[in-house]
Design a protein around this motif. Structure first.
Motif, PDB file in Angstrom:
ATOM      1  N   ILE A   2     -52.453 -61.292  57.827  1.00  0.00           N
ATOM      2  CA  ILE A   2     -52.995 -61.920  56.631  1.00  0.00           C
ATOM      3  C   ILE A   2     -54.436 -61.460  56.423  1.00  0.00           C
ATOM      4  N   ALA A   3     -55.200 -61.390  57.543  1.00  0.00           N
ATOM      5  CA  ALA A   3     -56.584 -60.932  57.454  1.00  0.00           C
ATOM      6  C   ALA A   3     -56.646 -59.495  56.947  1.00  0.00           C
ATOM      7  N   LEU A   4     -55.678 -58.692  57.372  1.00  0.00           N
ATOM      8  CA  LEU A   4     -55.674 -57.281  56.977  1.00  0.00           C
ATOM      9  C   LEU A   4     -55.258 -57.088  55.514  1.00  0.00           C
ATOM     10  N   ALA A   5     -54.718 -58.150  54.898  1.00  0.00           N
ATOM     11  CA  ALA A   5     -54.289 -58.031  53.508  1.00  0.00           C
ATOM     12  C   ALA A   5     -55.487 -57.896  52.583  1.00  0.00           C
ATOM     13  N   ASN A   6     -56.664 -58.297  53.057  1.00  0.00           N
ATOM     14  CA  ASN A   6     -57.879 -58.133  52.264  1.00  0.00           C
ATOM     15  C   ASN A   6     -58.393 -56.704  52.447  1.00  0.00           C
ATOM     16  N   PRO A   7     -58.412 -55.886  51.378  1.00  0.00           N
ATOM     17  CA  PRO A   7     -58.818 -54.486  51.526  1.00  0.00           C
ATOM     18  C   PRO A   7     -60.199 -54.313  52.154  1.00  0.00           C
ATOM     19  N   ALA A   8     -61.150 -55.185  51.773  1.00  0.00           N
ATOM     20  CA  ALA A   8     -62.513 -55.045  52.315  1.00  0.00           C
ATOM     21  C   ALA A   8     -62.514 -55.309  53.820  1.00  0.00           C
ATOM     22  N   PHE A  10     -59.879 -55.073  55.823  1.00  0.00           N
ATOM     23  CA  PHE A  10     -59.140 -53.968  56.454  1.00  0.00           C
ATOM     24  C   PHE A  10     -60.059 -52.773  56.663  1.00  0.00           C
ATOM     25  N   SER A  11     -60.834 -52.443  55.634  1.00  0.00           N
ATOM     26  CA  SER A  11     -61.723 -51.286  55.692  1.00  0.00           C
ATOM     27  C   SER A  11     -62.770 -51.454  56.794  1.00  0.00           C
ATOM     28  N   ALA A  12     -63.288 -52.682  56.921  1.00  0.00           N
ATOM     29  CA  ALA A  12     -64.302 -52.937  57.957  1.00  0.00           C
ATOM     30  C   ALA A  12     -63.695 -52.800  59.356  1.00  0.00           C
ATOM     31  N   GLU A  15     -62.979 -49.161  60.125  1.00  0.00           N
ATOM     32  CA  GLU A  15     -64.210 -48.421  60.430  1.00  0.00           C
ATOM     33  C   GLU A  15     -64.576 -48.573  61.906  1.00  0.00           C
ATOM     34  N   LYS A  16     -64.333 -49.778  62.449  1.00  0.00           N
ATOM     35  CA  LYS A  16     -64.656 -50.006  63.870  1.00  0.00           C
ATOM     36  C   LYS A  16     -63.647 -49.305  64.785  1.00  0.00           C
ATOM     37  N   ILE A  17     -62.379 -49.302  64.377  1.00  0.00           N
ATOM     38  CA  ILE A  17     -61.318 -48.739  65.229  1.00  0.00           C
ATOM     39  C   ILE A  17     -61.342 -47.207  65.229  1.00  0.00           C
ATOM     40  N   LEU A  18     -61.698 -46.613  64.077  1.00  0.00           N
ATOM     41  CA  LEU A  18     -61.550 -45.157  63.901  1.00  0.00           C
ATOM     42  C   LEU A  18     -62.218 -44.302  64.994  1.00  0.00           C
ATOM     43  N   PRO A  19     -63.474 -44.569  65.383  1.00  0.00           N
ATOM     44  CA  PRO A  19     -64.079 -43.712  66.422  1.00  0.00           C
ATOM     45  C   PRO A  19     -63.315 -43.766  67.743  1.00  0.00           C
ATOM     46  N   TRP A  20     -62.799 -44.945  68.093  1.00  0.00           N
ATOM     47  CA  TRP A  20     -62.036 -45.091  69.340  1.00  0.00           C
ATOM     48  C   TRP A  20     -60.719 -44.331  69.264  1.00  0.00           C
ATOM     49  N   LEU A  21     -60.058 -44.464  68.105  1.00  0.00           N
ATOM     50  CA  LEU A  21     -58.789 -43.743  67.922  1.00  0.00           C
ATOM     51  C   LEU A  21     -59.011 -42.228  67.963  1.00  0.00           C
ATOM     52  N   ALA A  22     -60.077 -41.785  67.301  1.00  0.00           N
ATOM     53  CA  ALA A  22     -60.374 -40.346  67.268  1.00  0.00           C
ATOM     54  C   ALA A  22     -60.680 -39.839  68.680  1.00  0.00           C
ATOM     55  N   GLY A  23     -61.443 -40.626  69.441  1.00  0.00           N
ATOM     56  CA  GLY A  23     -61.775 -40.243  70.817  1.00  0.00           C
ATOM     57  C   GLY A  23     -60.531 -40.167  71.690  1.00  0.00           C
ATOM     58  N   ALA A  24     -59.666 -41.195  71.572  1.00  0.00           N
ATOM     59  CA  ALA A  24     -58.423 -41.212  72.363  1.00  0.00           C
ATOM     60  C   ALA A  24     -57.533 -40.028  71.985  1.00  0.00           C
ATOM     61  N   THR A 214     -54.857 -41.961  63.210  1.00  0.00           N
ATOM     62  CA  THR A 214     -56.296 -41.850  62.934  1.00  0.00           C
ATOM     63  C   THR A 214     -56.525 -41.361  61.507  1.00  0.00           C
ATOM     64  N   LEU A 215     -55.846 -40.269  61.156  1.00  0.00           N
ATOM     65  CA  LEU A 215     -56.017 -39.718  59.810  1.00  0.00           C
ATOM     66  C   LEU A 215     -55.474 -40.666  58.746  1.00  0.00           C
ATOM     67  N   HIS A 216     -54.421 -41.391  59.100  1.00  0.00           N
ATOM     68  CA  HIS A 216     -53.845 -42.345  58.152  1.00  0.00           C
ATOM     69  C   HIS A 216     -54.852 -43.449  57.833  1.00  0.00           C
ATOM     70  N   LEU A 217     -55.494 -43.970  58.864  1.00  0.00           N
ATOM     71  CA  LEU A 217     -56.511 -45.006  58.643  1.00  0.00           C
ATOM     72  C   LEU A 217     -57.667 -44.461  57.805  1.00  0.00           C
ATOM     73  N   LEU A 218     -58.100 -43.238  58.131  1.00  0.00           N
ATOM     74  CA  LEU A 218     -59.206 -42.617  57.393  1.00  0.00           C
ATOM     75  C   LEU A 218     -58.833 -42.418  55.922  1.00  0.00           C
ATOM     76  N   LEU A 219     -57.625 -41.903  55.684  1.00  0.00           N
ATOM     77  CA  LEU A 219     -57.195 -41.665  54.298  1.00  0.00           C
ATOM     78  C   LEU A 219     -56.991 -42.976  53.541  1.00  0.00           C
ATOM     79  N   MET A 220     -56.564 -44.031  54.265  1.00  0.00           N
ATOM     80  CA  MET A 220     -56.431 -45.345  53.611  1.00  0.00           C
ATOM     81  C   MET A 220     -57.799 -45.854  53.173  1.00  0.00           C
ATOM     82  N   ARG A 221     -58.794 -45.704  54.045  1.00  0.00           N
ATOM     83  CA  ARG A 221     -60.163 -46.132  53.686  1.00  0.00           C
ATOM     84  C   ARG A 221     -60.665 -45.335  52.484  1.00  0.00           C
ATOM     85  N   THR A 222     -60.396 -44.024  52.505  1.00  0.00           N
ATOM     86  CA  THR A 222     -60.837 -43.169  51.397  1.00  0.00           C
ATOM     87  C   THR A 222     -60.181 -43.603  50.089  1.00  0.00           C
TER      88      THR A 222
END
Lengths: 241, 56
Positions: A2-8, A10-12, A15-24, A214-222
């Motif tokens: 439910i929290a993720l249903a809010n685009p803002a 989700f984007s926040a 943003e926090k998860i992306l560096p960890w996912l990219a590193g992994a 990782t790319l999916h999350l990035l493209l969703m944010r974009t």
């Protein structure tokens, strides 16, 4: 969810998860490539060409994963009207297309020395080619429609209709007599691959999957930014700013 | 070197070029949208920075 249903929100979170996912992803790719080139032995039948499997098989899995993800997102568009569903579907399409293309090309580069041909019109290869064309089709349809909500619905319908092809891709080697070999990892009686080759394959599959996510999350944010930009421009135009 | 080394190199090269292109395109598009959004929000003022909740 439910929290993720809010685009803002989700984007926040993204943003926090992306560096960890990219590193992994980078770490797993390093391990996977090292295992694939320096640890895995040559196959007794395929010889050194088995190393192509470490990129071909994960890409082929992701080609089906991408469309399945788009189909679930399409249900989200049509049934649950989730605000992020269409964004998720849109972001997955170019990724799915790219990995399907990698699967087709690397498969062809493996087929030439092993089968003696670059291509055969057997059920597996043809259904994967159809899948690639379907990815291009949904991207073209979305690009051709100006009205975003109409585009979302039509693309979702086309995606769900196209999902019929996923079981055809998966089970084509069982349903028809194909040059492409049958499943050797996900089998009822367990994998038929030796662990020395199976382990590097699974590590590479995990690396490819993390790259996709990782790319999916990035493209969703974009895409969320693009949609907000469009909305703000409309507001600015309406208010004469 | 084996008789099939060329096929293996070609497969990895194609996959690498495709994946790197995908990553670069994703990052460039992300950066372009972020800049455009920041510019527009700055131009429209603090009201624009609030999430668009639609018209009532």
């Amino acid at each position: 969810m439910i929290a993720l249903a809010n685009p803002a929100r989700f984007s926040a979170i993204a943003e926090k998860i992306l560096p960890w996912l990219a590193g992994a992803t980078a770490v797993l790719f390093a391990i996977g490539l090292w295992q694939g080139f320096f640890v895995a032995p040559a196959d007794y039948q395929q010889g050194e060409t088995v190393r192509i499997m470490f990129i071909h098989v994960p890409s082929a899995w992701l080609s089906m994963f991408g469309w399945t993800m788009m189909s679930i997102a399409s249900l989200g568009v049509l049934v649950w009207r989730h605000p992020l569903a269409d964004v998720a579907a849109q972001a997955a399409a170019p990724l799915g297309a790219a990995f399907t293309l990698i699967a087709l090309v690397t498969g062809s580069l493996w087929g030439r020395p092993m089968w003696g041909t670059w291509w055969v019109w057997d059920a597996r290869l043809t259904s994967v080619l159809v899948l690639f064309l379907m990815y291009l089709g949904v991207m073209a349809l979305r690009a051709a429609l100006d009205e975003p909500s109409r585009a979302a619905k039509l693309v979702a319908i086309l995606t769900l209709v196209g999902f019929v092809n996923i079981p055809i891709v998966k089970f084509s080697v069982d349903w028809w007599n194909t040059l492409h070999q049958g499943a050797s990892v996900f089998r009822v009686d367990g994998p038929t691959i030796h662990p020395a080759i199976l382990v590097p394959l699974l590590i590479n599959a995990l690396a490819f999957t993390l790259l996709f996510l990782t790319l999916h999350l990035l493209l969703m944010r974009t895409e969320l930014m693009r949609r907000r930009l469009r909305g703000l421009r409309l507001r600015a135009a309406e208010s004469g700013a | 070197m084996t008789p099939h080394t060329g096929y293996i190199i070609a497969a990895y090269a194609f996959a690498a070029v495709t994946v790197i292109s995908l990553i670069v395109w994703s990052l460039l598009d992300h950066r372009a949208q972020r800049r455009a959004l920041a510019d527009l929000e700055a131009r429209l003022g603090p009201e624009a920075a609030k999430p668009n909740r639609g018209k009532k």
